[in-house]
Every structure is written in C-alpha cells, then in structure tokens.
Design an enzyme around this catalytic site. Structure first.
Site, PDB file in Angstrom:
ATOM      1  N   HIS A 217       0.745  -1.203   0.082  1.00  0.00           N
ATOM      2  CA  HIS A 217      -0.114  -0.170   0.061  1.00  0.00           C
ATOM      3  C   HIS A 217       0.821   1.264  -0.080  1.00  0.00           C
ATOM      4  CE1 HIS A 217      -3.655   1.933  -0.621  1.00  0.00           C
ATOM      5  NE2 HIS A 217      -3.240   2.928   0.322  1.00  0.00           N
ATOM      6  N   TYR A 221       1.474   5.047  -2.524  1.00  0.00           N
ATOM      7  CA  TYR A 221       1.794   6.449  -2.182  1.00  0.00           C
ATOM      8  C   TYR A 221       3.298   6.957  -2.652  1.00  0.00           C
ATOM      9  CZ  TYR A 221      -2.532   6.176   0.053  1.00  0.00           C
ATOM     10  OH  TYR A 221      -3.861   5.925   0.199  1.00  0.00           O
ATOM     11  N   HIS A 368      -9.217   0.678 -11.242  1.00  0.00           N
ATOM     12  CA  HIS A 368      -9.110   1.709 -10.359  1.00  0.00           C
ATOM     13  C   HIS A 368      -7.581   2.096 -10.313  1.00  0.00           C
ATOM     14  CE1 HIS A 368      -8.189   3.433  -6.270  1.00  0.00           C
ATOM     15  NE2 HIS A 368      -7.290   2.395  -5.931  1.00  0.00           N
ATOM     16  N   PHE A 369      -6.559   1.111 -10.568  1.00  0.00           N
ATOM     17  CA  PHE A 369      -5.259   1.366 -10.572  1.00  0.00           C
ATOM     18  C   PHE A 369      -4.905   1.992 -11.991  1.00  0.00           C
ATOM     19  CE2 PHE A 369      -4.371  -3.090 -10.470  1.00  0.00           C
ATOM     20  CZ  PHE A 369      -3.732  -3.283 -11.833  1.00  0.00           C
ATOM     21  N   HIS A 370      -5.729   1.902 -12.894  1.00  0.00           N
ATOM     22  CA  HIS A 370      -5.225   2.496 -14.243  1.00  0.00           C
ATOM     23  C   HIS A 370      -5.619   3.938 -14.197  1.00  0.00           C
ATOM     24  CE1 HIS A 370      -4.152  -1.517 -15.796  1.00  0.00           C
ATOM     25  NE2 HIS A 370      -3.444  -0.886 -16.380  1.00  0.00           N
ATOM     26  N   ARG A 433     -10.300 -10.326 -12.489  1.00  0.00           N
ATOM     27  CA  ARG A 433      -8.920  -9.895 -12.957  1.00  0.00           C
ATOM     28  C   ARG A 433      -8.172 -10.772 -13.337  1.00  0.00           C
ATOM     29  NH1 ARG A 433      -5.945  -6.908  -7.858  1.00  0.00           N
ATOM     30  NH2 ARG A 433      -4.239  -6.932  -9.473  1.00  0.00           N
ATOM     31  N   ARG A 434      -6.972 -10.756 -13.883  1.00  0.00           N
ATOM     32  CA  ARG A 434      -5.928 -11.564 -14.242  1.00  0.00           C
ATOM     33  C   ARG A 434      -6.538 -12.923 -14.821  1.00  0.00           C
ATOM     34  NH1 ARG A 434      -2.431 -10.243  -8.649  1.00  0.00           N
ATOM     35  NH2 ARG A 434      -1.233  -8.873  -9.551  1.00  0.00           N
TER      36      ARG A 434
HETATM   37 FE1  HAS Z   1      -5.851   2.011  -4.434  1.00  0.00          FE
HETATM   38  C1  HAS Z   1      -6.315  -1.474  -4.695  1.00  0.00           C
HETATM   39  C2  HAS Z   1      -8.032   2.016  -1.943  1.00  0.00           C
HETATM   40  C3  HAS Z   1      -5.537   5.536  -3.815  1.00  0.00           C
HETATM   41  C4  HAS Z   1      -3.070   2.046  -6.351  1.00  0.00           C
HETATM   42  N1  HAS Z   1      -5.050   0.636  -5.707  1.00  0.00           N
HETATM   43  C5  HAS Z   1      -5.201  -0.707  -5.589  1.00  0.00           C
HETATM   44  C6  HAS Z   1      -4.353  -1.433  -6.395  1.00  0.00           C
HETATM   45  C7  HAS Z   1      -3.447  -0.222  -6.969  1.00  0.00           C
HETATM   46  C8  HAS Z   1      -3.955   1.009  -6.420  1.00  0.00           C
HETATM   47  C9  HAS Z   1      -2.375  -0.659  -7.928  1.00  0.00           C
HETATM   48  O1  HAS Z   1      -8.958  -0.212   0.062  1.00  0.00           O
HETATM   49  C10 HAS Z   1      -4.172  -2.792  -6.899  1.00  0.00           C
HETATM   50  C11 HAS Z   1      -3.183  -3.632  -5.919  1.00  0.00           C
HETATM   51  C12 HAS Z   1      -3.396  -5.332  -6.478  1.00  0.00           C
HETATM   52  O2  HAS Z   1      -2.736  -5.332  -7.684  1.00  0.00           O
HETATM   53  O3  HAS Z   1      -4.134  -5.842  -5.998  1.00  0.00           O
HETATM   54  N2  HAS Z   1      -6.772   3.311  -3.094  1.00  0.00           N
HETATM   55  C13 HAS Z   1      -7.586   3.152  -2.158  1.00  0.00           C
HETATM   56  C14 HAS Z   1      -7.658   4.667  -1.293  1.00  0.00           C
HETATM   57  C15 HAS Z   1      -7.135   5.362  -2.124  1.00  0.00           C
HETATM   58  C16 HAS Z   1      -6.410   4.712  -3.056  1.00  0.00           C
HETATM   59  C17 HAS Z   1      -8.729   4.580  -0.383  1.00  0.00           C
HETATM   60  N3  HAS Z   1      -4.567   3.586  -5.094  1.00  0.00           N
HETATM   61  C18 HAS Z   1      -4.747   4.744  -5.049  1.00  0.00           C
HETATM   62  C19 HAS Z   1      -3.499   5.607  -5.443  1.00  0.00           C
HETATM   63  C20 HAS Z   1      -2.964   4.575  -6.123  1.00  0.00           C
HETATM   64  C21 HAS Z   1      -3.756   3.163  -5.926  1.00  0.00           C
HETATM   65  C22 HAS Z   1      -3.271   6.866  -5.360  1.00  0.00           C
HETATM   66  C23 HAS Z   1      -1.909   4.477  -7.144  1.00  0.00           C
HETATM   67  C24 HAS Z   1      -0.951   5.848  -7.166  1.00  0.00           C
HETATM   68  N4  HAS Z   1      -6.883   0.508  -3.551  1.00  0.00           N
HETATM   69  C25 HAS Z   1      -7.693   0.647  -2.375  1.00  0.00           C
HETATM   70  C26 HAS Z   1      -8.141  -0.554  -1.983  1.00  0.00           C
HETATM   71  C27 HAS Z   1      -7.583  -1.392  -2.728  1.00  0.00           C
HETATM   72  C28 HAS Z   1      -6.736  -0.651  -3.866  1.00  0.00           C
HETATM   73  C29 HAS Z   1      -9.045  -0.970  -0.871  1.00  0.00           C
HETATM   74  C30 HAS Z   1      -7.704  -2.994  -2.683  1.00  0.00           C
HETATM   75  C31 HAS Z   1      -8.965  -3.548  -3.704  1.00  0.00           C
HETATM   76  C32 HAS Z   1      -8.922  -5.079  -3.541  1.00  0.00           C
HETATM   77  O4  HAS Z   1     -10.115  -5.464  -3.132  1.00  0.00           O
HETATM   78  O5  HAS Z   1      -8.253  -5.792  -4.251  1.00  0.00           O
HETATM   79  C33 HAS Z   1      -7.148   6.889  -1.530  1.00  0.00           C
HETATM   80  O6  HAS Z   1      -5.691   7.315  -1.243  1.00  0.00           O
HETATM   81  C34 HAS Z   1      -7.639   7.837  -2.742  1.00  0.00           C
HETATM   82  C35 HAS Z   1      -7.895   9.153  -1.977  1.00  0.00           C
HETATM   83  C36 HAS Z   1      -8.014  10.106  -3.121  1.00  0.00           C
HETATM   84  C37 HAS Z   1      -9.100  11.154  -3.299  1.00  0.00           C
HETATM   85  C38 HAS Z   1      -9.054  12.102  -4.355  1.00  0.00           C
HETATM   86  C39 HAS Z   1      -8.407  13.445  -4.247  1.00  0.00           C
HETATM   87  C40 HAS Z   1      -8.378  14.315  -5.296  1.00  0.00           C
HETATM   88  C41 HAS Z   1      -7.346  15.295  -5.732  1.00  0.00           C
HETATM   89  C42 HAS Z   1      -7.407  15.878  -7.130  1.00  0.00           C
HETATM   90  C43 HAS Z   1      -8.115  17.375  -7.170  1.00  0.00           C
HETATM   91  C44 HAS Z   1      -8.277  17.800  -8.552  1.00  0.00           C
HETATM   92  C45 HAS Z   1      -8.240  19.036  -8.631  1.00  0.00           C
HETATM   93  C46 HAS Z   1      -8.706  19.624 -10.198  1.00  0.00           C
HETATM   94  C47 HAS Z   1      -7.773  19.929  -7.999  1.00  0.00           C
HETATM   95  C48 HAS Z   1      -9.978  11.131  -2.255  1.00  0.00           C
HETATM   96  C49 HAS Z   1      -6.182  15.360  -4.945  1.00  0.00           C
HETATM   97  C50 HAS Z   1      -9.968  19.743 -10.290  1.00  0.00           C
HETATM   98  C51 HAS Z   1     -10.350  20.583 -11.360  1.00  0.00           C
HETATM   99  C52 HAS Z   1     -11.619  20.435 -11.773  1.00  0.00           C
HETATM  100  C53 HAS Z   1     -11.983  21.414 -12.925  1.00  0.00           C
HETATM  101  C54 HAS Z   1     -12.744  20.012 -11.035  1.00  0.00           C
END
Ligand code: HAS
Length: 542
Positions: A217, A221, A368-370, A433-434
C-alpha cells in the site's frame, strides 16, 4: 545544472521510459489476448506478458522516474548541485537497480518468473527472480540514503532555516519508502528465497501476503507523492501563481508518512486468517490516509482561485479560464488531477468492507489502478518530463513539441477512457481480473462481457500509440534546440502561515509511525504465525 547531476537524473528518466515502452508492448499484447483478438505465437503466455507489464510499468518505470525526479529537485533546491556522496550513492543505486531489473526481465521473458507483479506465494518463481528484486530494493535504498545525507549536510550548513519544500517532501517520500520496503525485504529474504531455493519446504502464505501488503500500500503512495510534489510545488509556478500554503503541504506529507503503512489489510479484506477486528482497525486508518488527499484537493483549488483572482478572474469559477490550457507542462498534470477525483472515489469504494466484497478480484480493481497510477501519476510524470529533460540538457522545448505533448495527453485520456471505463463496468458485472481470454464454456454472462473486453483492447491499442508518441516526444526533447528551460519551483503566498519547526522533528514522526504499525500489525501477525508457523505446515490455497 551541474552536468554530473544532470547525467544521473537523465540516466534514471531515460531508463524509466525504456521500461515504459517495453511494458507498453507487453500491455497491448495482453489486452488483445484477453479480448480474444490475437493468439500469442511461440508459446508466449498471457500471464507471462501480464507479469512483464506489471513489473516494468508499475515497479520499474515509476521507481526510476521518481528517483530521477527527486534527485533533480534536491539538487535544484539545496544550492544548485548534489553533494558528491549523494551523487555517488545515486549511481550505485542506479547500477544495482539496473542489474536487478535486467535479471528480472530476462527471467520473465524466459517464463521462469510468471508470478505477476505481486509475486504472491504459492506461485513460485525461479529463485534468482527474488534475488533480482533484492537488487532493485537495495539499489533504491542507496538513492534514499543519498537524499538523506544531502539533506543532513544542508541542515548543518544552514542552521535554523526551513528546508525547501521540495526537499522536505523528498525526505518524507524516501523515508516512507525505506520503512515500507522493510516488509517486502523480510518476505523475500526470509520466506520466498529460502522456499524457492528449496532450503525449506513450505511457506506461510497469509504471512507472505501480509508482509507484501505492508509494503504494497505505501508503494502506491510512493508513486503518488512525487506527483503531489509536482502539483504542490511546480504547478503554481507554471500557471504563474504562488503556492497557497507551504505548511498545509508539509502537514499532508507528514500524514502520508504516518498513515500510508498501517493499512495493508484493506487489500486483504476478503482473506481468511485475519480477524475482522484488525481489518476494521486498518480500514479506519485507510480513511485517515484519505484526508491528506482531500487537503491536497483543497490546496490546489485555493492555488488556482488565488491566481485567477490576482489576474482579474470574477465569480466562483472565473479562475478556470485563466489557467494555461495550451501549456503541456500544466495540461498533462492537470488532467491527472481531474482523473484523480473519480480514481480516488473508486479507492473509497474499495476500502469500504462491504463494497470490497463486490469488487475484490474483479476487473474493477484493475480499472481503479489504471486511473490512479496509470493516469493521474503517469500523466503528471509525462508533464514533468517536458521541462525536466530540456532543463537538464540546456535545451528548450519548441511549440511543436508542446503541441505533440498535448496530443499525447489527449490520446492517453481517450485510450484510458475506453480501457479503464470497460474495466470498471466489467468488474461490476463480475468479470475476474488476471484471467486470460475465456468464455467460461460460453456462459451467457460472459458473452455479455465480450463487447467490453473488445473496448478494453481498443483502449489498450490507443494507449500503445500514446506510449510510442511519448517516446517520440522524448527523442525530440533530447535533440531540442539549445536554450534555457526553467526548473519551475513556486514561491509561497505572502499570506500563508510559516511552517512550524515540529514538521522536521523526524524522531517524533517515526516514533508515532512505529507505534501505529505495532498497533495495526503486532497481534494479527502473531496470530498468523501461531496459526501456521513461518514456513506453514502446507500451502494455504487462497
Ligand atoms: Fe488504491 C487497490 C483503496 C489510492 C493504486 N490501488 C489498488 C491497487 C493499486 C492501487 C495498484 O481499500 C491494486 C493492487 C493489486 O494489484 O491488488 N486506493 C484506495 C484508497 C485510495 C487509493 C482509499 N490506489 C490509490 C492510489 C494509487 C492506488 C493513489 C496509485 C497511485 N486501492 C484501495 C483498496 C484496494 C486498492 C481498498 C484493494 C482492492 C482489492 O479488493 O483488491 C485513496 O488514497 C484515494 C484518495 C483520493 C482522493 C481524491 C483527491 C483528489 C485530488 C485531485 C484534485 C483535483 C483538482 C483538479 C484540484 C480522495 C487530490 C480539479 C479541477 C476541476 C476542474 C474539477
């Protein structure tokens, strides 16, 4: 830039893109196989390509790029050049990582390490594959130590001064990385290597997966934080504005340091052998690690709005029109931010225990991760490349290169829309998947999946063209006309609060982190070991 520093940075960045290209070739082929559109020649297997794709893209492209970028920013913000010892450690790290990567790639291509990028036991690879991973991890530690030494030297020679934000963030990122990789190091050294060499007969699968996700995890990050470094430090400068708050940025990074690691169980929510109590504790901590991302979103909106108003924007969304849409240095990372909104929402769905039961091990997770790593992070890294390469080489990007960069970004977004959109939909329809192409004996449900599988493959082909265009762009950047390219580092707004000194009391933060890790992991790990020993009585087959 000192030429010796520039060479080190460029070596990392160019190797990263070499891995991206190789991983892209594997990716498009594997997408076409899954869509039932091609059959692979010469006995090449789907899972072999999937392993190559995952390892080269997720592990190698990212790690090299991140280290190159971090070294460049540390040099830029700590007096214009690296400390010789840091530079030497950087090269040592590069050599070790490159040896490990080449060995791992050869073994994957020989079909001796078809264990996917998570190398879960009881899938077993050639022992030398695990040894190659040790080289990659130890190599990255060398670079991390280089960053720490450079930071410590700067602190000693600049007493009482606040560390430049970029370097502060670099230190947090590498600290998190080193603490996180201890988990995978224990797994590889004490479980997988002895087991694959045949020194022990069995392996405790639950323990190995737990150690993997202790690392896995924070690994995500480790990919995200350098993108955030660009969003916080570089983007305000590129748009011609100032950073909203340096203190808030530091606080969010400290929170990432604390909450990135003790959350690995959210990848194991559907696994037996871990009690629900500990899964619950780690899910709560997972929702804590969402907070710094929400703070980041707030900070970015504030930066955009502040800048917009300073150049005459009116109304709630007037700032939107004042952003430099035609500048790829802004456009590519901004699209990454935009996509991170649905990507992060998907993460929250994954992390919610009941919803995880629906999406776990389906293509939803791949979707999700793409969006996260392969769009938000990758597009940000591409955006950085457009100024990083010319600024290292003393060259200047031409308007044509800028335009090609914008086209590349759009191509990536279109490809990802088809690919990740289909993955999310297929996941909700229950497609695992996979898995290679299969219609499960022509089961009616899977026939329904086929159009989405084809859309996924079409997305993959578009993305492959986008990878090729990125490589073309890099070749053009390398031979751009001589000139000056700015390394953009933003100033902080005059109205912002000063960062409190406690943010740099590393002993405090590491102690809190150790306590959190012990709380989250001690009892469940003891349970797992008591249940089956370090080398289990037999494999668990989940
Ligand atoms: Fe994830 C599975 C939960 C973030 C990558 N994640 C994965 C896997 C990968 C991955 C590679 O809880 C698969 C692993 C595998 O092979 O099995 N993930 C989360 C959560 C977050 C999260 C809670 N993941 C990421 C990030 C990754 C990433 C970042 C890569 C870089 N993930 C999971 C969970 C799994 C999971 C479970 C397991 C699933 C399973 O069952 O296998 C959080 O960190 C996300 C928080 C993000 C936000 C968004 C904030 C938005 C921002 C942008 C602002 C935009 C602006 C522009 C200012 C709350 C900062 C706006 C402009 C306008 C005009 C509107």
């Amino acid at each position: 830039f000192d030429r010796r520093d520039a060479s080190l940075v460029l070596a990392h960045i160019l190797f990263a893109f070499f891995a991206l290209f190789m991983g892209g070739v594997a990716g498009v082929l594997q997408g076409l196989v899954r869509g039932g559109m091609v059959t692979l020649p010469m006995g090449i297997g789907y899972y072999q390509l999937l392993t190559a794709h995952g390892v080269l893209m997720a592990l190698i492209f990212t790690t090299y790029f991140i280290i190159g970028f971090i070294y460049s920013g540390v040099a830029r913000t700590l007096g214009g050049r690296l400390l010789p010892i840091a530079r030497n450690l950087g090269w040592l790290g590069f050599a070790l990582m490159t040896f490990g990567t080449l060995l791992a790639t050869v073994l994957i291509l020989l079909n001796k390490a078809t264990v996917l990028y998570t190398f879960y036991a009881p899938l077993k690879a050639d022992p030398w594959f695990y040894v190659s991973l040790v080289f990659v991890v130890v190599g990255s530690w060398m670079s991390g130590i280089g960053v720490f030494l450079n930071y410590r030297y700067w602190k000693r020679t600049n007493p009482g001064q606040t560390t430049p934000l970029f370097t502060f963030m670099a230190v947090v990122t590498m600290l998190m990385w080193i603490i996180a990789t201890l988990g995978v190091a224990i797994e590889v050294l004490f479980q997988l290597i002895p087991w694959s060499f045949g020194w022990v007969e069995t392996v405790n699968v639950t323990l190995s997966r737990t150690l993997f996700w202790y690392f896995g995890h924070p690994l995500v990050y480790f990919w995200l934080l350098p993108a955030y470094m660009c969003w916080y430090v570089v983007i305000p400068k590129v748009i011609g504005g100032k950073m909203f708050s340096d203190a808030l940025a530091r606080l969010s990074f400290i929170m990432f340091l604390l909450f990135s690691i003790p959350v690995g169980f959210h990848h194991q929510l559907m696994e037996p052998g871990i009690s629900n109590v500990w899964k619950f504790v780690q899910v709560v901590l997972t929702f804590m690690v969402v907070i710094p991302s929400l703070m980041t979103a707030f900070s970015l909106f504030a930066t955009f709005e502040m800048h917009g108003r300073s150049v005459g924007a009116k109304g709630l969304f007037g700032w939107f029109k004042k952003l430099p849409w035609k500048d790829v240095r802004f456009f590519a990372p901004f699209m990454g931010m935009l996509i991170f909104i649905p990507a992060g929402a998907g993460g929250l769905i994954n992390a919610s225990h009941e919803l995880n039961a629906i999406v776990h091990n389906t293509l939803w997770v791949t979707g999700h991760f793409h969006l996260t790593v392969a769009t938000s992070v990758a597009l940000t890294f591409f955006g950085i490349t457009y100024w990083l390469i010319p600024s290292m080489l003393g060259r200047a990007m031409t308007p044509l290169m800028n335009r090609l960069g914008i086209i590349q970004t759009i191509l990536w977004l279109v490809g990802m829309f088809f690919m990740s959109g289909s993955m999310h939909t297929l996941g909700l329809l229950g497609s695992p998947r996979r898995t290679s192409f299969t219609t499960y004996q022509d089961h009616p449900d899977t026939i329904l999946w086929m159009p989405y599988n084809v859309a996924m493959a079409i997305g993959g082909v578009i993305l492959f063209f986008a990878v090729v265009l990125m490589i073309v762009n890099i070749c053009m950047l390398m031979s751009a006309p001589k000139g000056e390219t700015e390394y953009p580092i933003a100033e902080v707004s005059e109205q912002a609060e000063k960062a409190p000194a406690i943010f740099e009391r590393w002993g405090v933060w590491v102690s809190v982190l150790v306590v959190l890790i012990l709380v989250a992991y001690s009892i469940p790990v003891m349970d797992i070991i008591n249940d089956a020993g370090i080398g289990a009585k037999g494999f668990r087959t989940w």
